[in-house]
Design a protein around this motif. Structure first.
Motif, PDB file in Angstrom:
ATOM      1  N   GLU A   1       0.844  -1.183   0.000  1.00  0.00           N
ATOM      2  CA  GLU A   1       0.000   0.000   0.000  1.00  0.00           C
ATOM      3  C   GLU A   1       0.887   1.243   0.000  1.00  0.00           C
ATOM      4  O   GLU A   1       1.812   1.366   0.792  1.00  0.00           O
ATOM      5  CB  GLU A   1      -0.872  -0.005   1.251  1.00  0.00           C
ATOM      6  CG  GLU A   1      -1.904   1.091   1.275  1.00  0.00           C
ATOM      7  CD  GLU A   1      -2.770   0.993   2.514  1.00  0.00           C
ATOM      8  OE1 GLU A   1      -3.035   2.046   3.114  1.00  0.00           O
ATOM      9  OE2 GLU A   1      -3.150  -0.129   2.876  1.00  0.00           O
ATOM     10  N   GLY A   2       0.632   2.157  -0.921  1.00  0.00           N
ATOM     11  CA  GLY A   2       1.421   3.381  -1.013  1.00  0.00           C
ATOM     12  C   GLY A   2       2.735   3.225  -1.758  1.00  0.00           C
ATOM     13  O   GLY A   2       3.484   4.183  -1.923  1.00  0.00           O
ATOM     14  N   GLY A   3       3.040   2.028  -2.225  1.00  0.00           N
ATOM     15  CA  GLY A   3       4.289   1.807  -2.953  1.00  0.00           C
ATOM     16  C   GLY A   3       4.130   2.082  -4.430  1.00  0.00           C
ATOM     17  O   GLY A   3       3.017   2.118  -4.963  1.00  0.00           O
ATOM     18  N   ARG A   4       5.240   2.295  -5.088  1.00  0.00           N
ATOM     19  CA  ARG A   4       5.213   2.499  -6.535  1.00  0.00           C
ATOM     20  C   ARG A   4       5.078   1.163  -7.240  1.00  0.00           C
ATOM     21  O   ARG A   4       5.587   0.155  -6.765  1.00  0.00           O
ATOM     22  CB  ARG A   4       6.496   3.193  -6.981  1.00  0.00           C
ATOM     23  CG  ARG A   4       6.491   4.676  -6.638  1.00  0.00           C
ATOM     24  CD  ARG A   4       7.728   5.335  -7.150  1.00  0.00           C
ATOM     25  NE  ARG A   4       8.726   5.195  -6.083  1.00  0.00           N
ATOM     26  CZ  ARG A   4      10.006   5.448  -6.207  1.00  0.00           C
ATOM     27  NH1 ARG A   4      10.477   5.845  -7.354  1.00  0.00           N
ATOM     28  NH2 ARG A   4      10.818   5.306  -5.209  1.00  0.00           N
ATOM     29  N   PRO A   5       4.429   1.147  -8.386  1.00  0.00           N
ATOM     30  CA  PRO A   5       4.300  -0.115  -9.139  1.00  0.00           C
ATOM     31  C   PRO A   5       5.663  -0.540  -9.702  1.00  0.00           C
ATOM     32  O   PRO A   5       6.579   0.278  -9.830  1.00  0.00           O
ATOM     33  CB  PRO A   5       3.334   0.243 -10.270  1.00  0.00           C
ATOM     34  CG  PRO A   5       3.396   1.718 -10.399  1.00  0.00           C
ATOM     35  CD  PRO A   5       3.746   2.257  -9.042  1.00  0.00           C
TER      36      PRO A   5
ATOM     37  N   GLU B   1       8.985  -2.478  -5.190  1.00  0.00           N
ATOM     38  CA  GLU B   1       8.882  -2.241  -3.759  1.00  0.00           C
ATOM     39  C   GLU B   1       7.990  -3.333  -3.191  1.00  0.00           C
ATOM     40  O   GLU B   1       7.014  -3.728  -3.819  1.00  0.00           O
ATOM     41  CB  GLU B   1       8.285  -0.862  -3.486  1.00  0.00           C
ATOM     42  CG  GLU B   1       9.144   0.263  -4.022  1.00  0.00           C
ATOM     43  CD  GLU B   1       8.586   1.650  -3.757  1.00  0.00           C
ATOM     44  OE1 GLU B   1       7.538   1.767  -3.080  1.00  0.00           O
ATOM     45  OE2 GLU B   1       9.194   2.614  -4.228  1.00  0.00           O
ATOM     46  N   LEU B   2       8.364  -3.842  -2.016  1.00  0.00           N
ATOM     47  CA  LEU B   2       7.623  -4.930  -1.396  1.00  0.00           C
ATOM     48  C   LEU B   2       7.183  -4.565   0.011  1.00  0.00           C
ATOM     49  O   LEU B   2       7.773  -3.699   0.645  1.00  0.00           O
ATOM     50  CB  LEU B   2       8.492  -6.195  -1.328  1.00  0.00           C
ATOM     51  CG  LEU B   2       8.974  -6.777  -2.652  1.00  0.00           C
ATOM     52  CD1 LEU B   2       9.927  -7.934  -2.395  1.00  0.00           C
ATOM     53  CD2 LEU B   2       7.801  -7.216  -3.498  1.00  0.00           C
ATOM     54  N   GLY B   3       6.159  -5.258   0.461  1.00  0.00           N
ATOM     55  CA  GLY B   3       5.732  -5.111   1.839  1.00  0.00           C
ATOM     56  C   GLY B   3       6.674  -5.876   2.754  1.00  0.00           C
ATOM     57  O   GLY B   3       7.324  -6.840   2.347  1.00  0.00           O
ATOM     58  N   TYR B   4       6.760  -5.427   4.002  1.00  0.00           N
ATOM     59  CA  TYR B   4       7.623  -6.083   4.974  1.00  0.00           C
ATOM     60  C   TYR B   4       6.887  -6.159   6.291  1.00  0.00           C
ATOM     61  O   TYR B   4       6.221  -5.197   6.668  1.00  0.00           O
ATOM     62  CB  TYR B   4       8.925  -5.296   5.145  1.00  0.00           C
ATOM     63  CG  TYR B   4       9.886  -5.944   6.098  1.00  0.00           C
ATOM     64  CD1 TYR B   4      10.712  -6.959   5.656  1.00  0.00           C
ATOM     65  CD2 TYR B   4       9.932  -5.558   7.439  1.00  0.00           C
ATOM     66  CE1 TYR B   4      11.582  -7.580   6.538  1.00  0.00           C
ATOM     67  CE2 TYR B   4      10.804  -6.173   8.306  1.00  0.00           C
ATOM     68  CZ  TYR B   4      11.626  -7.181   7.857  1.00  0.00           C
ATOM     69  OH  TYR B   4      12.477  -7.796   8.715  1.00  0.00           O
TER      70      TYR B   4
ATOM     71  N   LEU C   1      11.381  -1.545   1.064  1.00  0.00           N
ATOM     72  CA  LEU C   1      10.456  -2.379   1.808  1.00  0.00           C
ATOM     73  C   LEU C   1       9.518  -1.471   2.585  1.00  0.00           C
ATOM     74  O   LEU C   1       9.962  -0.524   3.233  1.00  0.00           O
ATOM     75  CB  LEU C   1      11.205  -3.305   2.768  1.00  0.00           C
ATOM     76  CG  LEU C   1      12.134  -4.326   2.117  1.00  0.00           C
ATOM     77  CD1 LEU C   1      12.911  -5.070   3.185  1.00  0.00           C
ATOM     78  CD2 LEU C   1      11.358  -5.298   1.245  1.00  0.00           C
ATOM     79  N   HIS C   2       8.233  -1.775   2.523  1.00  0.00           N
ATOM     80  CA  HIS C   2       7.219  -0.974   3.231  1.00  0.00           C
ATOM     81  C   HIS C   2       6.719  -1.771   4.430  1.00  0.00           C
ATOM     82  O   HIS C   2       6.131  -2.832   4.261  1.00  0.00           O
ATOM     83  CB  HIS C   2       6.027  -0.669   2.311  1.00  0.00           C
ATOM     84  CG  HIS C   2       6.367   0.238   1.188  1.00  0.00           C
ATOM     85  ND1 HIS C   2       6.158   1.595   1.254  1.00  0.00           N
ATOM     86  CD2 HIS C   2       6.894  -0.005  -0.031  1.00  0.00           C
ATOM     87  CE1 HIS C   2       6.541   2.142   0.113  1.00  0.00           C
ATOM     88  NE2 HIS C   2       6.992   1.190  -0.678  1.00  0.00           N
TER      89      HIS C   2
END
Length: 143
Positions: free
Chosen positions: A64-68, A87-90, A127-128
């Motif tokens: 969520e909120g990351g760039r594609p 970008e990936l979730g963490y 990482l988000h």
């Protein structure tokens, strides 16, 4: 142009037309696919892979909120070398997500562009985590 009919073997004469009226393969031309087209296919395939990972519960998928995902491609003849930045979730299984991206990019580029993909380099740019999504909107570190 007229067809050459000599020995009955159906081979083209000087005009490039066979006795059957078809044009020789070398005379028909070539299809080229621009690097940017293959890059769009690869980026879309990476998005598909990350959505699939999320749907199967193996990771967070697109954060969520990351760039594609973004792709850079170098095409040489009938092969494409691809570099995907994402970008990936963490926390998540980063290895599984990167593997899914590689597999999907190879599959989609092969099926849509007809190109071999000997190399897919996946670069995880950011990482988000839930903490950075909620608190710090400026992109800095949270301690």
């Amino acid at each position: 142009m007229t067809a050459t009919t000599g020995g009955g073997d159906g081979v083209a004469g000087e005009t490039g037309v066979t006795a059957a009226g078809g044009i020789e393969a070398a005379e028909r031309g070539a299809t080229t696919i621009a690097d940017r087209v293959v890059a769009k296919i690869a980026a879309q395939a990476a998005r598909e892979a990350l959505r699939g990972v999320r749907a199967h519960g193996r990771g967070m998928g697109l954060p969520e909120g990351g760039r594609p995902p973004h792709a850079m491609v170098v095409v040489h003849r009938n092969s494409a070398r691809v570099r995907i930045t994402l970008e990936l979730g963490y926390p998540s299984d980063i290895g599984t997500q990167c593997g899914a991206v590689r597999h999907q990019v190879v599959r989609r580029v092969m099926s849509l562009a007809g190109m071999e993909v000997p190399e897919v380099a996946v670069h995880v740019e950011r990482l988000h985590s839930p903490h950075t999504r909620d608190g710090d909107k400026g992109g800095g570190r949270v301690r």
